[in-house]
Design an enzyme around this catalytic site. Structure first.
Site, PDB file in Angstrom:
ATOM      1  N   TYR A 139       0.866  -1.191   0.000  1.00  0.00           N
ATOM      2  CA  TYR A 139       0.000   0.000   0.000  1.00  0.00           C
ATOM      3  C   TYR A 139       0.897   1.234   0.000  1.00  0.00           C
ATOM      4  O   TYR A 139       1.584   1.506   0.991  1.00  0.00           O
ATOM      5  CB  TYR A 139      -0.901  -0.031   1.246  1.00  0.00           C
ATOM      6  CG  TYR A 139      -1.984   1.028   1.317  1.00  0.00           C
ATOM      7  CD1 TYR A 139      -2.135   2.007   0.337  1.00  0.00           C
ATOM      8  CD2 TYR A 139      -2.882   1.039   2.368  1.00  0.00           C
ATOM      9  CE1 TYR A 139      -3.143   2.967   0.424  1.00  0.00           C
ATOM     10  CE2 TYR A 139      -3.896   1.991   2.461  1.00  0.00           C
ATOM     11  CZ  TYR A 139      -4.009   2.956   1.492  1.00  0.00           C
ATOM     12  OH  TYR A 139      -4.996   3.903   1.576  1.00  0.00           O
ATOM     13  N   LYS A 167      -1.222  -1.235  -4.221  1.00  0.00           N
ATOM     14  CA  LYS A 167      -2.347  -0.285  -4.254  1.00  0.00           C
ATOM     15  C   LYS A 167      -1.684   1.072  -4.192  1.00  0.00           C
ATOM     16  O   LYS A 167      -1.095   1.440  -3.160  1.00  0.00           O
ATOM     17  CB  LYS A 167      -3.253  -0.533  -3.050  1.00  0.00           C
ATOM     18  CG  LYS A 167      -4.151   0.623  -2.694  1.00  0.00           C
ATOM     19  CD  LYS A 167      -5.133   0.179  -1.637  1.00  0.00           C
ATOM     20  CE  LYS A 167      -5.709   1.334  -0.850  1.00  0.00           C
ATOM     21  NZ  LYS A 167      -6.039   2.534  -1.619  1.00  0.00           N
TER      22      LYS A 167
HETATM   23  C1  LIG Z   1      -5.239   9.849   0.230  1.00  0.00           C
HETATM   24  C2  LIG Z   1      -6.463   9.016   0.331  1.00  0.00           C
HETATM   25  O1  LIG Z   1      -7.123   9.027   1.337  1.00  0.00           O
HETATM   26  N1  LIG Z   1      -6.768   8.257  -0.708  1.00  0.00           N
HETATM   27  C3  LIG Z   1      -7.954   7.431  -0.768  1.00  0.00           C
HETATM   28  C4  LIG Z   1      -8.774   7.871  -1.937  1.00  0.00           C
HETATM   29  O2  LIG Z   1      -9.781   6.945  -2.197  1.00  0.00           O
HETATM   30  C5  LIG Z   1      -9.394   9.219  -1.632  1.00  0.00           C
HETATM   31  O3  LIG Z   1     -10.234   9.105  -0.516  1.00  0.00           O
HETATM   32  C6  LIG Z   1     -10.208   9.725  -2.795  1.00  0.00           C
HETATM   33  O4  LIG Z   1      -9.393   9.750  -3.915  1.00  0.00           O
HETATM   34  C7  LIG Z   1     -10.796  11.090  -2.501  1.00  0.00           C
HETATM   35  O5  LIG Z   1      -9.799  12.055  -2.424  1.00  0.00           O
HETATM   36  C8  LIG Z   1      -7.667   5.968  -0.930  1.00  0.00           C
HETATM   37  O6  LIG Z   1      -6.605   5.776  -1.776  1.00  0.00           O
HETATM   38  C9  LIG Z   1      -7.564   5.343   0.431  1.00  0.00           C
HETATM   39  C10 LIG Z   1      -8.052   3.962   0.499  1.00  0.00           C
HETATM   40  O7  LIG Z   1      -8.345   3.360  -0.481  1.00  0.00           O
HETATM   41  C11 LIG Z   1      -8.180   3.326   1.806  1.00  0.00           C
HETATM   42  O8  LIG Z   1      -9.158   3.577   2.458  1.00  0.00           O
HETATM   43  O9  LIG Z   1      -7.301   2.580   2.228  1.00  0.00           O
END
Ligand SMILES: CC(=O)N[C@@H]([C@@H](O)[C@H](O)[C@H](O)CO)[C@@H](O)CC(=O)C(=O)O
Length: 305
Positions: A139, A167
């Site tokens: 990750y 990921k």
């Molecule tokens: C920096 C961050 O929090 N990135 C999120 C994104 O899904 C993010 O919420 C989305 O792009 C909105 O900004 C995900 O990559 C996190 C994720 O998948 C997780 O919950 O582990």
């Protein structure tokens, strides 16, 4: 490892922390959210990651969430357990527990808070990987961890055949292209930034894991369908709508996850609020949240026809 990677290819929501009215992990609400997403047609669930507020939960609470989701969805959805925790000891305990529960794969952020050398990061991930027989997904989320996965460490980790993918939540789409080019067909690369789902897929990501999927799974499923059938102009149009919604989700007083949870509540899926220090929604924003919910539903209607 001769792992069939097809079970990871698709839209995989990052699962939320589901609390009761006293800020405790709720079995009923956790299971309800899992069923709700299953019925929407997602490919799998990424449980206990950033969107799962993992950093604010005790190991016992994280185990309970892993257990409730597995009890409901094992064999129905691809289940990935995020087991990254501040100490190696706790991460390994979570990894072993997820393996006992029958999760399909493990994943973990790098060590957080202290700025450790890559040798320590390598050892941390390797100890988690060695603790079970499960495949492992790196990750990479430098915005929150402060460490950006280097090509050198990525290649070194890939020497371990249990490492099946990454990921990638860093913003440059170039990182996805590099990881895919280096990893090839034996490695699965997940798009992390939801605002770039379409670009991530086009530049090489095989699938997506994201924190906003669960509030609008239909739109990500449509974007995926358009990308995989070559309808690129249409996929850009869906992405634009998704981005308008994500910007709106981040424009209010509560944290993005609090706003998302309020929308889910209006939709009939009550998963409680967020754990402090994340801010809950405020009364004054409730009408604006209804509006965002309406916009999501309108977008789904527009693209479904
Ligand atoms: C920096 C961050 O929090 N990135 C999120 C994104 O899904 C993010 O919420 C989305 O792009 C909105 O900004 C995900 O990559 C996190 C994720 O998948 C997780 O919950 O582990």
């Amino acid at each position: 490892m001769n792992e069939n990677l097809n079970k990871y290819k698709g839209v995989i929501p990052a699962f939320y922390a589901c609390y009761d009215e006293n800020d405790g992990v709720s079995e009923e609400r956790t299971k309800n959210l899992a069923v709700y997403l299953y019925e929407k047609g997602v490919k799998g669930l990424y449980v206990g990651g950033s969107s799962g507020e993992c950093i604010y939960q005790s190991i016992e609470e994280r185990k309970r969430t892993l257990k409730y989701v597995a009890e409901k969805m094992k064999g129905k959805l691809t289940l990935i357990a995020h087991v990254g925790a501040p100490s190696t000891k706790d991460s390994v305990a979570l990894a072993k527990y997820a393996s006992e529960l029958g999760y399909d794969a493990l994943s973990a952020i790098p060590p957080i808070y202290y700025k450790l050398p890559e040798s320590s990061i390598y050892t941390y991930w390797t100890k988690i990987i060695d603790s079970t027989e499960l495949p492992f997904i790196i990750y990479n989320i430098p915005q929150t961890t402060g460490y950006n996965l280097s090509i050198n460490l990525f290649e070194r980790l890939l020497e371990n055949k249990k490492v099946i993918g990454v990921k990638n939540s860093s913003m440059p789409a170039l990182d996805i292209e590099r990881f895919k080019t280096i990893g090839g067909n034996n490695v699965i690369v997940f798009n992390g930034p939801d605002e770039q789902y379409v670009s991530g897929r086009l530049i090489g990501a095989d699938a997506g894991i994201g924190g906003t999927y669960a509030v609008m799974p239909e739109l990500f499923l449509i974007a995926e369908e358009y990308v995989s059938t070559g309808r690129f102009a249409d996929s850009r149009a869906v992405q634009r709508e998704i981005n308008n919604i994500i910007i709106a989700l981040n424009s209010l007083n509560g944290s993005m996850y609090a706003v998302i949870k309020q929308i889910l509540k209006i939709q009939g899926v009550n998963v409680g609020s967020v754990r402090e220090p994340m801010s809950p929604v405020i009364e004054d924003d409730l009408a604006k949240i209804e509006e965002i919910r309406d916009n999501i539903n309108q977008a789904i209607l527009n693209f479904s026809s």
